[in-house]
Structures are given as structure tokens and as C-alpha cells.
Design a protein around this motif. Structure first.
Motif, PDB file in Angstrom:
ATOM      1  N   VAL A  85      66.045 -23.768   5.854  1.00 43.77           N
ATOM      2  CA  VAL A  85      65.100 -24.925   5.353  1.00 43.77           C
ATOM      3  C   VAL A  85      64.364 -24.437   3.959  1.00 43.77           C
ATOM      4  O   VAL A  85      64.211 -23.305   3.750  1.00 43.77           O
ATOM      5  N   PRO A  86      64.346 -25.449   2.841  1.00 41.31           N
ATOM      6  CA  PRO A  86      63.383 -25.100   1.895  1.00 41.31           C
ATOM      7  C   PRO A  86      62.222 -24.490   2.043  1.00 41.31           C
ATOM      8  O   PRO A  86      61.426 -24.765   3.169  1.00 41.31           O
ATOM      9  N   ASP A  87      61.781 -23.633   1.555  1.00 43.29           N
ATOM     10  CA  ASP A  87      60.329 -22.676   1.545  1.00 43.29           C
ATOM     11  C   ASP A  87      60.172 -22.042   0.338  1.00 43.29           C
ATOM     12  O   ASP A  87      60.696 -21.925  -0.608  1.00 43.29           O
ATOM     13  N   GLU A  88      59.046 -21.544   0.420  1.00 46.62           N
ATOM     14  CA  GLU A  88      58.219 -20.580  -0.819  1.00 46.62           C
ATOM     15  C   GLU A  88      57.778 -19.267  -0.159  1.00 46.62           C
ATOM     16  O   GLU A  88      57.273 -19.396   0.906  1.00 46.62           O
ATOM     17  N   VAL A  89      58.295 -18.116  -0.563  1.00 48.19           N
ATOM     18  CA  VAL A  89      57.806 -16.903  -0.119  1.00 48.19           C
ATOM     19  C   VAL A  89      56.950 -16.462  -1.169  1.00 48.19           C
ATOM     20  O   VAL A  89      57.163 -16.283  -2.519  1.00 48.19           O
ATOM     21  N   HIS A  90      55.610 -16.094  -0.682  1.00 48.45           N
ATOM     22  CA  HIS A  90      54.555 -15.587  -1.367  1.00 48.45           C
ATOM     23  C   HIS A  90      54.386 -14.054  -1.490  1.00 48.45           C
ATOM     24  O   HIS A  90      54.239 -13.799  -0.256  1.00 48.45           O
ATOM     25  N   LEU A  91      53.941 -13.210  -2.342  1.00 50.09           N
ATOM     26  CA  LEU A  91      53.784 -11.911  -2.244  1.00 50.09           C
ATOM     27  C   LEU A  91      52.214 -11.703  -2.479  1.00 50.09           C
ATOM     28  O   LEU A  91      52.110 -11.869  -3.606  1.00 50.09           O
ATOM     29  N   HIS A  92      51.286 -11.636  -1.568  1.00 50.69           N
ATOM     30  CA  HIS A  92      50.055 -11.603  -1.872  1.00 50.69           C
ATOM     31  C   HIS A  92      49.771 -10.243  -2.664  1.00 50.69           C
ATOM     32  O   HIS A  92      50.304  -9.151  -2.302  1.00 50.69           O
ATOM     33  N   GLY A  93      48.532 -10.405  -3.376  1.00 47.19           N
ATOM     34  CA  GLY A  93      48.126  -9.338  -4.186  1.00 47.19           C
ATOM     35  C   GLY A  93      48.699  -9.199  -5.341  1.00 47.19           C
ATOM     36  O   GLY A  93      48.327  -8.542  -6.444  1.00 47.19           O
ATOM     37  N   TYR A  94      50.132  -9.383  -5.495  1.00 46.44           N
ATOM     38  CA  TYR A  94      50.948  -9.542  -6.910  1.00 46.44           C
ATOM     39  C   TYR A  94      51.025 -11.170  -7.374  1.00 46.44           C
ATOM     40  O   TYR A  94      51.312 -11.203  -8.540  1.00 46.44           O
ATOM     41  N   GLU A  95      50.603 -11.952  -6.559  1.00 45.96           N
ATOM     42  CA  GLU A  95      50.699 -13.231  -6.960  1.00 45.96           C
ATOM     43  C   GLU A  95      51.845 -13.647  -7.549  1.00 45.96           C
ATOM     44  O   GLU A  95      51.942 -14.467  -8.378  1.00 45.96           O
ATOM     45  N   GLN A  96      52.927 -13.215  -6.947  1.00 50.04           N
ATOM     46  CA  GLN A  96      54.238 -13.539  -7.348  1.00 50.04           C
ATOM     47  C   GLN A  96      55.015 -14.461  -6.209  1.00 50.04           C
ATOM     48  O   GLN A  96      54.633 -13.919  -4.988  1.00 50.04           O
ATOM     49  N   ALA A  97      55.938 -15.457  -6.302  1.00 52.48           N
ATOM     50  CA  ALA A  97      56.359 -16.236  -5.487  1.00 52.48           C
ATOM     51  C   ALA A  97      57.812 -16.699  -5.874  1.00 52.48           C
ATOM     52  O   ALA A  97      58.306 -16.580  -7.043  1.00 52.48           O
ATOM     53  N   GLY A 116      48.827  -0.101  -2.195  1.00 48.59           N
ATOM     54  CA  GLY A 116      48.033  -0.853  -1.158  1.00 48.59           C
ATOM     55  C   GLY A 116      48.949  -1.497   0.035  1.00 48.59           C
ATOM     56  O   GLY A 116      50.086  -1.282  -0.021  1.00 48.59           O
ATOM     57  N   ARG A 117      48.295  -2.279   0.673  1.00 45.10           N
ATOM     58  CA  ARG A 117      49.040  -2.933   1.686  1.00 45.10           C
ATOM     59  C   ARG A 117      48.863  -4.448   1.043  1.00 45.10           C
ATOM     60  O   ARG A 117      47.906  -5.097   1.006  1.00 45.10           O
ATOM     61  N   PHE A 118      50.385  -5.038   1.020  1.00 43.64           N
ATOM     62  CA  PHE A 118      50.245  -6.685   0.604  1.00 43.64           C
ATOM     63  C   PHE A 118      51.128  -7.224   1.528  1.00 43.64           C
ATOM     64  O   PHE A 118      52.328  -6.851   2.048  1.00 43.64           O
ATOM     65  N   GLU A 119      50.931  -8.595   1.978  1.00 43.07           N
ATOM     66  CA  GLU A 119      51.736  -9.365   2.788  1.00 43.07           C
ATOM     67  C   GLU A 119      52.876 -10.220   2.167  1.00 43.07           C
ATOM     68  O   GLU A 119      52.433 -10.783   1.065  1.00 43.07           O
ATOM     69  N   LEU A 120      53.758 -10.642   2.793  1.00 43.08           N
ATOM     70  CA  LEU A 120      54.694 -11.355   2.070  1.00 43.08           C
ATOM     71  C   LEU A 120      54.911 -12.498   3.080  1.00 43.08           C
ATOM     72  O   LEU A 120      55.011 -12.177   4.093  1.00 43.08           O
ATOM     73  N   GLU A 121      54.479 -13.713   2.545  1.00 42.23           N
ATOM     74  CA  GLU A 121      54.253 -14.866   3.511  1.00 42.23           C
ATOM     75  C   GLU A 121      55.180 -16.040   3.295  1.00 42.23           C
ATOM     76  O   GLU A 121      55.490 -16.284   1.956  1.00 42.23           O
ATOM     77  N   THR A 122      55.772 -16.730   4.171  1.00 42.75           N
ATOM     78  CA  THR A 122      56.112 -17.864   3.827  1.00 42.75           C
ATOM     79  C   THR A 122      55.125 -19.284   3.687  1.00 42.75           C
ATOM     80  O   THR A 122      54.164 -19.052   4.748  1.00 42.75           O
ATOM     81  N   HIS A 123      55.294 -20.039   2.979  1.00 44.32           N
ATOM     82  CA  HIS A 123      54.498 -21.043   2.939  1.00 44.32           C
ATOM     83  C   HIS A 123      54.449 -22.326   3.845  1.00 44.32           C
ATOM     84  O   HIS A 123      53.867 -22.917   4.359  1.00 44.32           O
ATOM     85  N   ARG A 124      55.998 -22.813   4.191  1.00 42.91           N
ATOM     86  CA  ARG A 124      56.265 -23.893   4.944  1.00 42.91           C
ATOM     87  C   ARG A 124      55.774 -23.381   6.402  1.00 42.91           C
ATOM     88  O   ARG A 124      55.488 -24.109   7.133  1.00 42.91           O
ATOM     89  N   LEU A 125      56.379 -22.209   6.818  1.00 45.59           N
ATOM     90  CA  LEU A 125      56.205 -21.746   8.086  1.00 45.59           C
ATOM     91  C   LEU A 125      54.818 -20.947   8.296  1.00 45.59           C
ATOM     92  O   LEU A 125      54.499 -20.839   9.467  1.00 45.59           O
ATOM     93  N   HIS A 126      53.991 -20.861   7.262  1.00 41.54           N
ATOM     94  CA  HIS A 126      52.835 -20.076   7.298  1.00 41.54           C
ATOM     95  C   HIS A 126      52.798 -18.964   8.183  1.00 41.54           C
ATOM     96  O   HIS A 126      51.923 -18.705   9.083  1.00 41.54           O
ATOM     97  N   ARG A 127      53.809 -18.117   7.858  1.00 41.56           N
ATOM     98  CA  ARG A 127      53.942 -16.922   8.866  1.00 41.56           C
ATOM     99  C   ARG A 127      54.138 -15.712   7.888  1.00 41.56           C
ATOM    100  O   ARG A 127      54.689 -15.852   6.718  1.00 41.56           O
ATOM    101  N   VAL A 128      53.651 -14.696   8.067  1.00 45.53           N
ATOM    102  CA  VAL A 128      53.916 -13.270   7.424  1.00 45.53           C
ATOM    103  C   VAL A 128      55.369 -12.762   7.946  1.00 45.53           C
ATOM    104  O   VAL A 128      55.436 -12.627   8.990  1.00 45.53           O
TER     105      VAL A 128
END
Length: 137
Positions: A85-97, A116-128
Motif C-alpha cells: 500500500v502507499p505509505d511514507e517512512v520517516h526517520l525521526h531525529g534526521y527528519e528525512q522521509a 543516538g537512538r532514532f525511530e523509523l516509522e510508517t505514517h499510514r500504519l503509524h508503526r515503528v
């Protein structure tokens, strides 16, 4: 006896509905990814990995790929994704998607300048989907 026949008919109807209404898998082929850094052709690790490549697959809400990635600071990562499915993945802390179109591979290239520790998250599923541990050099 009449209730027993109704129960049997109800069960048969539910089974038939399940077969006809169950979602089918996408018609695209699925590629298995190995979540390890690239190695040289003689299977010995490079002395200093310049670019590490990691892959995730998202299908029917299930995420396949490494849950945690540990890499040294100042490395470059290639983070690859494919989703049904279409989605966007965002790397928190580096603010890249990166935008992901359905069933099309997408890659995010990141130079790890901050530890540091950074989360990689999907925006559609809202899951790390993974945690990136960047170790200071």
C-alpha cells in the motif's frame, strides 16, 4: 432436528462466504530481503563499511525486516522499502522521509552524522518499523 439443519446451513454459508469474500494476495511477486550489511565477494567483511544496506517489506500490515539496526556514526545507510500500500517512512531525529508507492521499491539514503537512538516509522500504519542505533566513533 430443524435447528441442527439450520446450524449446518449457516456454517456452510459462512465457509462459502469466506472463500468468495476473503482478500486475495497481491499479484506481484514478493522478494525476500536479507537484513545484513553488504559483504565483499570473498565473503569477508569490509574493513570500514562505507555504505550499509537494509531492507523492509510491508505486506498486509505485517513488517518484515530488522527491528533494530546498529551502525557506527558517520556511515551512510541505504534503507530500502517495498509495501503493498502507499505509505511514507520517516526517520525521526534526521527528519528525512521517503514516499512509497504500492508495490514499488523506495530507498532512503542517510549519512549518519548524529549518534543516538532514532525511530523509523510508517505514517499510514503509524508503526515503528525499526530502531536505528547510531554508535559514536
Amino acid at each position: 432436528m430443524r435447528n441442527f439443519i439450520y446450524a449446518i446451513l449457516a456454517i456452510i454459508s459462512l465457509i462459502a462466504l469466506w472463500f468468495f469474500m476473503a482478500p486475495s494476495a497481491p499479484q506481484t511477486s514478493v522478494v525476500a530481503f536479507v537484513a545484513t550489511p553488504d559483504l565483499t565477494t570473498n565473503n569477508e567483511p569490509k574493513a570500514a563499511i562505507e555504505t550499509a544496506d537494509y531492507h523492509w517489506q510491508i505486506q498486509a500490515g505485517k513488517i518484515i525486516g530488522p527491528q533494530q539496526v546498529e551502525v557506527p556514526q558517520n556511515e551512510t545507510l541505504l534503507l530500502s522499502f517495498i509495501s503493498d500500500v502507499p505509505d511514507e517512512v520517516h526517520l525521526h531525529g534526521y527528519e528525512q522521509a521517503v514516499q512509497i508507492n504500492a508495490n514499488e521499491p523506495a530507498t532512503l539514503r542517510v549519512r549518519l552524522e548524529h549518534s543516538g537512538r532514532f525511530e523509523l516509522e510508517t505514517h499510514r500504519l503509524h508503526r515503528v518499523i525499526s530502531v536505528l542505533e547510531v554508535e559514536p566513533r
